[in-house]
Design a protein around this motif. Sequence first.
Motif, short mmCIF file in Angstrom:
data_model
loop_
_atom_site.label_atom_id
_atom_site.label_comp_id
_atom_site.label_asym_id
_atom_site.label_seq_id
_atom_site.Cartn_x
_atom_site.Cartn_y
_atom_site.Cartn_z
N SER A 144 6.44 2.42 -3.13
CA SER A 144 5.96 2.60 -1.75
C SER A 144 4.60 1.96 -1.49
O SER A 144 3.62 2.64 -1.14
CB SER A 144 5.92 4.09 -1.38
OG SER A 144 7.23 4.63 -1.33
N THR A 146 1.98 0.11 0.71
CA THR A 146 1.62 -0.03 2.12
C THR A 146 0.47 -1.04 2.21
O THR A 146 -0.14 -1.38 1.18
CB THR A 146 1.17 1.32 2.71
OG1 THR A 146 0.16 1.89 1.87
CG2 THR A 146 2.35 2.29 2.80
N SER A 149 -2.67 -0.33 0.24
CA SER A 149 -2.55 0.07 -1.15
C SER A 149 -3.46 -0.75 -2.05
O SER A 149 -3.49 -1.99 -1.97
CB SER A 149 -1.10 -0.11 -1.63
OG SER A 149 -1.01 0.08 -3.03
N THR A 175 8.46 -0.66 -0.54
CA THR A 175 7.60 -0.43 0.62
C THR A 175 8.10 0.76 1.42
O THR A 175 9.25 1.17 1.31
CB THR A 175 7.57 -1.67 1.55
OG1 THR A 175 8.87 -1.88 2.11
CG2 THR A 175 7.12 -2.90 0.79
N GLY A 177 6.96 3.03 5.38
CA GLY A 177 6.07 3.14 6.52
C GLY A 177 6.31 2.09 7.58
O GLY A 177 7.03 1.11 7.37
N GLN A 180 5.88 -2.03 6.97
CA GLN A 180 6.52 -2.62 5.78
C GLN A 180 6.38 -4.14 5.76
O GLN A 180 6.12 -4.72 4.70
CB GLN A 180 8.00 -2.26 5.75
CG GLN A 180 8.31 -0.84 5.37
CD GLN A 180 9.80 -0.64 5.16
OE1 GLN A 180 10.26 -0.43 4.04
NE2 GLN A 180 10.57 -0.72 6.24
N ALA A 183 3.07 -5.22 4.43
CA ALA A 183 2.96 -4.99 2.99
C ALA A 183 3.73 -6.05 2.21
O ALA A 183 3.27 -6.54 1.18
CB ALA A 183 3.47 -3.59 2.65
#
Length: 323
Positions: A144, A146, A149, A175, A177, A180, A183
Motif C-alpha cells: 500500500s 501512497t 510514503s 497501492t 487510496g 494511486q 503513487a
Amino acid sequence: MPFARLASATTPTCHIGLGLAAVGRPGYINLGRDRDLPADRSVAALRARTHELLDAAYAQGVRYFDVARSYGRSEEFLADWLTDRPEADDVVVGSKWGYTYTANWTTDAERHEVKDHSAQTYERQRAETEALLGDRLDLYQIHSVTPDSPALTDKELHAGLAEAAARGVTVGFSTSGPAQADAIRAALAVTVDGEPLFRTVQSTYNALETSAGPALAEAHDAGLTVIVKEGMANGRLAGEQAPDALKAVAEETSYGCDAVALALVLQQPWAGVVLSGAATSPQLVSNLHAAAVDLDEDHLARLAALVEDPRAYWERRSALPWH
C-alpha cells in the motif's frame, strides 16, 4: 522473472490469482464475510479453509497466490500447503511487507494492522517471511504505497530491495487510496544504479474505481507486471450487493456478478494477473468463470456508468466494518 511461468501457461485461468486476505485472519472488511466463514474462526479452521481454497484453485489452473505479513497467518498457511504438495512447484508466490498484523487473532481489535515503510520494518518482516516461505517466495511487494510514503524516497530501503532483487526475488509494490496513479508514477521513477527498482505493481481497479487505469497502462508499457486487487470492490460488486446495471449484464451473459466484475478487469490489455479474494470454494469457482465471460461494447458502456469519484470510493471503503 517468475511471471514468465504464468505467461507460458495455457489454461483459461492463468491470468487469475488467489489472494488470501479474506481467509488468513479472523477479521476482514469484505461484505458478506460473516456468512462466508464458519463461526469457528480458530487457526485450525482457517488453515483448513485456506488449504481447501488453494487445492481448488490449483486444480482449476490458478498459479499465482498472494499473501502478506499483515494477512494474519496467510504466509504460514500457504507455506504449510506448499510443503504438503511438493508437486505444486509451478506456482508463483507473492507476499507483501509494510503492515504489521496487530489484531492478535480477534475480530474486534481497535487496530488490525499498523503501517510502517521504514528500512527497519523491511528487514524485520523480510526475515519473518523468509522463515516461512524460504526460497518459494518469488515476489516481495511494498504494501500500500501512497504518494507520501517514505518508501519512494528512502535510499537505504532501495538499496536493501535491490540487494534482494540481486538474490533472485522480484521486487514490487502495491497501492491504495484515491491517489494511486500518482503513487504508481512516482514508483516508476525510482532507480538504483540507473536501473528501475520495481518490476511489478499491484493496484485496486474495478468497475467502481478506475482512476489507476492510465498509470497501470504506463507501468505495463514500462515492462512491469500488473496485478489487480479488489476487482469486486470488497464485495460491493458481488451477489445482492451488486448495482442493478451489473446484475443486468450478469443476467444477459448467464454468469454471476462476480465473474462479470472480474471479466471487466481481465479485459484491460495491461492486466497481467487479476486476483480472486474468494472465501469459499463455490465463490472461487464462480470467480474463475470470469475467464469465459464475453463482454460486448454495450455491456462495457453500461458498466462504465458505474464509476465513482475516487475520493468517495475510498472513503466508503475505509468505513467498511471488520467482520
